[in-house]
Design a protein around this motif. Structure first.
Motif, mmCIF file in Angstrom:
data_model
loop_
_atom_site.group_PDB
_atom_site.id
_atom_site.type_symbol
_atom_site.label_atom_id
_atom_site.label_comp_id
_atom_site.label_asym_id
_atom_site.label_seq_id
_atom_site.Cartn_x
_atom_site.Cartn_y
_atom_site.Cartn_z
ATOM 1 N N UNK A 51 -6.654 -43.869 23.769
ATOM 2 C CA UNK A 51 -5.915 -44.968 23.160
ATOM 3 C C UNK A 51 -6.872 -46.111 22.819
ATOM 4 N N UNK A 52 -6.375 -47.043 22.025
ATOM 5 C CA UNK A 52 -7.218 -48.169 21.610
ATOM 6 C C UNK A 52 -7.668 -49.002 22.803
ATOM 7 N N UNK A 53 -6.823 -49.092 23.829
ATOM 8 C CA UNK A 53 -7.177 -49.892 24.996
ATOM 9 C C UNK A 53 -8.400 -49.345 25.744
ATOM 10 N N UNK A 54 -8.716 -48.068 25.546
ATOM 11 C CA UNK A 54 -9.858 -47.450 26.222
ATOM 12 C C UNK A 54 -11.060 -47.297 25.298
ATOM 13 N N UNK A 55 -11.053 -47.939 24.131
ATOM 14 C CA UNK A 55 -12.136 -47.757 23.172
ATOM 15 C C UNK A 55 -13.466 -48.265 23.725
ATOM 16 N N UNK A 56 -13.443 -49.408 24.412
ATOM 17 C CA UNK A 56 -14.674 -49.919 25.005
ATOM 18 C C UNK A 56 -15.254 -48.990 26.050
ATOM 19 N N UNK A 57 -14.393 -48.408 26.872
ATOM 20 C CA UNK A 57 -14.852 -47.464 27.892
ATOM 21 C C UNK A 57 -15.438 -46.213 27.259
ATOM 22 N N UNK A 58 -14.794 -45.707 26.185
ATOM 23 C CA UNK A 58 -15.331 -44.535 25.509
ATOM 24 C C UNK A 58 -16.669 -44.845 24.830
ATOM 25 N N UNK A 59 -16.839 -46.065 24.343
ATOM 26 C CA UNK A 59 -18.105 -46.464 23.733
ATOM 27 C C UNK A 59 -19.236 -46.391 24.755
ATOM 28 N N UNK A 60 -19.019 -46.956 25.925
ATOM 29 C CA UNK A 60 -20.040 -46.914 26.967
ATOM 30 C C UNK A 60 -20.287 -45.483 27.435
ATOM 31 N N UNK A 61 -19.246 -44.677 27.464
ATOM 32 C CA UNK A 61 -19.409 -43.272 27.853
ATOM 33 C C UNK A 61 -20.266 -42.533 26.827
ATOM 34 N N UNK A 62 -20.098 -42.871 25.550
ATOM 35 C CA UNK A 62 -20.920 -42.248 24.510
ATOM 36 C C UNK A 62 -22.385 -42.648 24.656
ATOM 37 N N UNK A 63 -22.645 -43.907 25.007
ATOM 38 C CA UNK A 63 -24.025 -44.351 25.228
ATOM 39 C C UNK A 63 -24.636 -43.597 26.399
ATOM 40 N N UNK A 64 -23.875 -43.406 27.475
ATOM 41 C CA UNK A 64 -24.380 -42.672 28.632
ATOM 42 C C UNK A 64 -24.668 -41.209 28.273
ATOM 43 N N UNK A 65 -23.824 -40.607 27.448
ATOM 44 C CA UNK A 65 -24.060 -39.229 27.031
ATOM 45 C C UNK A 65 -25.306 -39.133 26.155
ATOM 46 N N UNK A 66 -25.528 -40.123 25.308
ATOM 47 C CA UNK A 66 -26.746 -40.144 24.506
ATOM 48 C C UNK A 66 -27.982 -40.229 25.406
ATOM 49 N N UNK A 67 -27.917 -41.054 26.427
ATOM 50 C CA UNK A 67 -29.056 -41.216 27.326
ATOM 51 C C UNK A 67 -29.351 -39.917 28.065
ATOM 52 N N UNK A 68 -28.310 -39.270 28.570
ATOM 53 C CA UNK A 68 -28.531 -38.003 29.285
ATOM 54 C C UNK A 68 -29.087 -36.932 28.351
ATOM 55 N N UNK A 69 -28.662 -36.930 27.094
ATOM 56 C CA UNK A 69 -29.208 -35.967 26.126
ATOM 57 C C UNK A 69 -30.663 -36.275 25.816
ATOM 58 N N UNK A 70 -31.010 -37.559 25.734
ATOM 59 C CA UNK A 70 -32.404 -37.929 25.494
ATOM 60 C C UNK A 70 -33.284 -37.565 26.685
ATOM 61 N N UNK A 71 -32.759 -37.674 27.890
ATOM 62 C CA UNK A 71 -33.534 -37.277 29.070
ATOM 63 C C UNK A 71 -33.915 -35.801 29.011
ATOM 64 N N UNK A 72 -32.998 -34.981 28.497
ATOM 65 C CA UNK A 72 -33.272 -33.544 28.366
ATOM 66 C C UNK A 72 -33.936 -33.195 27.042
ATOM 67 N N UNK A 73 -34.014 -34.186 26.129
ATOM 68 C CA UNK A 73 -34.536 -33.949 24.776
ATOM 69 C C UNK A 73 -33.766 -32.825 24.101
ATOM 70 N N UNK A 74 -32.459 -32.804 24.330
ATOM 71 C CA UNK A 74 -31.627 -31.726 23.798
ATOM 72 C C UNK A 74 -30.253 -32.264 23.431
ATOM 73 N N UNK A 75 -29.841 -32.022 22.196
ATOM 74 C CA UNK A 75 -28.498 -32.352 21.720
ATOM 75 C C UNK A 75 -27.978 -31.164 20.918
ATOM 76 N N UNK A 76 -27.310 -30.219 21.572
ATOM 77 C CA UNK A 76 -26.844 -29.015 20.866
ATOM 78 C C UNK A 76 -25.766 -29.346 19.842
ATOM 79 N N UNK A 77 -25.796 -28.604 18.749
ATOM 80 C CA UNK A 77 -24.776 -28.749 17.717
ATOM 81 C C UNK A 77 -23.446 -28.205 18.231
ATOM 82 N N UNK A 78 -22.370 -28.900 17.933
ATOM 83 C CA UNK A 78 -21.058 -28.524 18.455
ATOM 84 C C UNK A 78 -20.624 -27.159 17.933
#
Length: 460
Positions: A399-426
């Motif tokens: 929901x819109x009320x959780x948009x900020x939380x999802x934004x931060x979650x996306x940043x954390x997922x980007x960081x974990x992917x950069x740590x592994x140097x891997x971002x698989x295509x969906x």
């Protein structure tokens, strides 16, 4: 002996500095009083300690200091995420002075330079001082992501007119080549346009004869590239070479995307009278000469637009995959790149349609933030789309009320992917979208994103 002399000289300097401090404090007591002398003494001793610390640290650094890797530095910054940042307390003498005022030019009018801060009621509004990250994110979306409807309509009109002009040119210049109807599309048409950085995609489909062509996965070729497909000419014993108008673009028995790109690039740059077409459409159209892609730069008095012309093969198999001619390097130079944008956009729409979610809005916010941050511009729409798709498949609150939380979650997922140097295509997990980034680029991206976890509003 030299070391002893150095230490003795340093002790002599410290004695002289201490004598100077004592003399200064003794005279300051007569002029400033006891309270003023105390303040001055504290400040003077603090300066002395800084000088001593700098001198001692310099000697230690020469002996045993070692450079810390950039990867370790942005990993250490991640530990700060779990620690609350202490907020400075306001001075008792000025309780109404705001400690944090985000974007004052947007939320508060600018007053005269000599105005008293305590007499400005608009600066002490509780709503300004207590904005949450969610509220700041929605304000950023309103001011920097949303595009006026009139500009979207004008951009679509210009793209459609250019498509008609290019369609007429191809039919007159290459009547023997069966091109399909040129269709403009892309983020602008799917409601996924974030600012003006995304190109309008103008697909020029090739009409291939059924039964004469087959697709070969890139992993089954010498290129060993999972992103690509080779288009092989078949049935040569029944339909010899020359039976198809596309046979003139064969290289080693495969339809070459590189040869077709060169043909159309020369046509766009030299054969089409863009000044005349632009005057008819009320804009200036110039083909890009610096890019390896087929780009048309459009300048209108109300907007600027980039149109990417993509030679495409559609409906080549049962999955209705889209293959585009793309400037690839190495052994895959004559192959066709599988374009997953239509499938990604359709999946995001389907997921949002199921729960009235905000996945598409999250993608727009991430794209706009990375476009506006110099250190994050290497994160393309393709990278960010994979992150949103991975999060979007999870059954969490969208929901819109959780948009900020999802934004931060996306940043954390980007960081974990950069740590592994891997971002698989969906849609093709064998493709690593971070494979084109070097280690230094990955470290720089990870460092910036880790810092943003401490104060995510700094990204906006």
């Amino acid at each position: 002996m030299a070391e002893f002399s150095q230490k003795r000289g340093k002790r002599h300097d410290d004695d002289m500095l201490g004598s100077a401090v004592n003399f200064l404090l003794a005279n300051a007591r007569l002029v400033l009083g006891v309270g003023g002398a105390a303040v001055l003494g504290i400040a003077t001793l603090a300066v002395k300690r800084l000088i001593d610390r700098a001198a001692s640290s310099q000697d230690e650094d020469d002996a045993k200091a070692e450079p810390t890797s950039l990867e370790d530095s942005w990993k250490e910054l991640s530990l700060l995420k779990a620690t609350a940042r202490p907020q400075p307390r306001p001075s008792p003498a000025a309780p109404s002075q705001p400690m944090l005022l985000p974007v004052p030019s947007l939320f508060a009018p600018e007053g005269p330079a000599d105005a008293d801060p305590q007499s400005s009621p608009q600066l002490t509004s509780p709503g300004l001082l207590c904005l949450t990250f969610q509220e700041k994110l929605l304000a950023f979306e309103r001011d920097h992501v949303s595009i006026p409807v009139s500009r979207v309509a004008l951009a679509k009109q210009l793209a459609g007119d250019i498509a008609l002009e290019l369609q007429a040119y191809l039919r007159s210049k290459f009547p023997e080549l069966p091109f399909g109807v040129l269709v403009p599309g892309g983020p602008l048409y799917d409601g996924l346009q974030a600012g003006a950085a995304d190109d309008v995609r103008l697909l020029a489909p090739l009409v291939l004869e059924p039964g004469l062509w087959s697709l070969v996965p890139g992993m089954d070729t010498v290129a060993r590239d999972p992103r690509c497909w080779a288009v092989r000419r078949t049935q040569l014993e029944f339909c010899p070479r020359g039976s198809s108008p596309w046979d003139r673009f064969l290289v080693g028995g495969y339809l070459s995307s590189r040869v077709l790109l060169e043909l159309l690039r020369k046509a766009l740059a030299a054969s089409i009278n863009w000044p005349v077409i632009g005057s008819l459409l009320g804009c200036l159209i110039r083909p890009s000469v610096t890019s390896e892609e087929l780009l048309l730069e459009v300048q209108h008095e109300r907007l600027e637009l980039t149109v990417a012309v993509l030679l495409a093969i559609t409906g080549a198999n049962a999955e209705d995959w889209l293959l585009v001619a793309w400037p690839l390097e190495g052994l895959a130079g004559n192959f066709w790149l599988q374009d997953l944008y239509p499938a990604e956009a359709a999946r995001l729409r389907a997921l949002d349609g199921c729960d009235v979610g905000t996945r598409q809005r999250l993608l727009l916010l991430l794209c706009r933030v990375c476009q506006g941050h110099p250190a994050l511009r290497q994160l393309s729409r393709g990278h960010l789309t994979q992150v949103v798709l991975r999060l979007g498949e999870e059954e969490v609150d969208w929901a819109e009320e959780a948009l900020g939380e999802r934004f931060l979650q996306a940043v954390e997922l980007l960081i974990s992917s950069l740590e592994r140097a891997s971002l698989p295509c969906h849609f093709n997990p064998s493709v690593n979208l971070f494979a084109s980034l070097c280690q230094e680029e990955i470290d720089n991206l990870g460092y910036v994103l880790y810092r943003s976890l401490q104060a995510p509003e700094g990204l906006l």
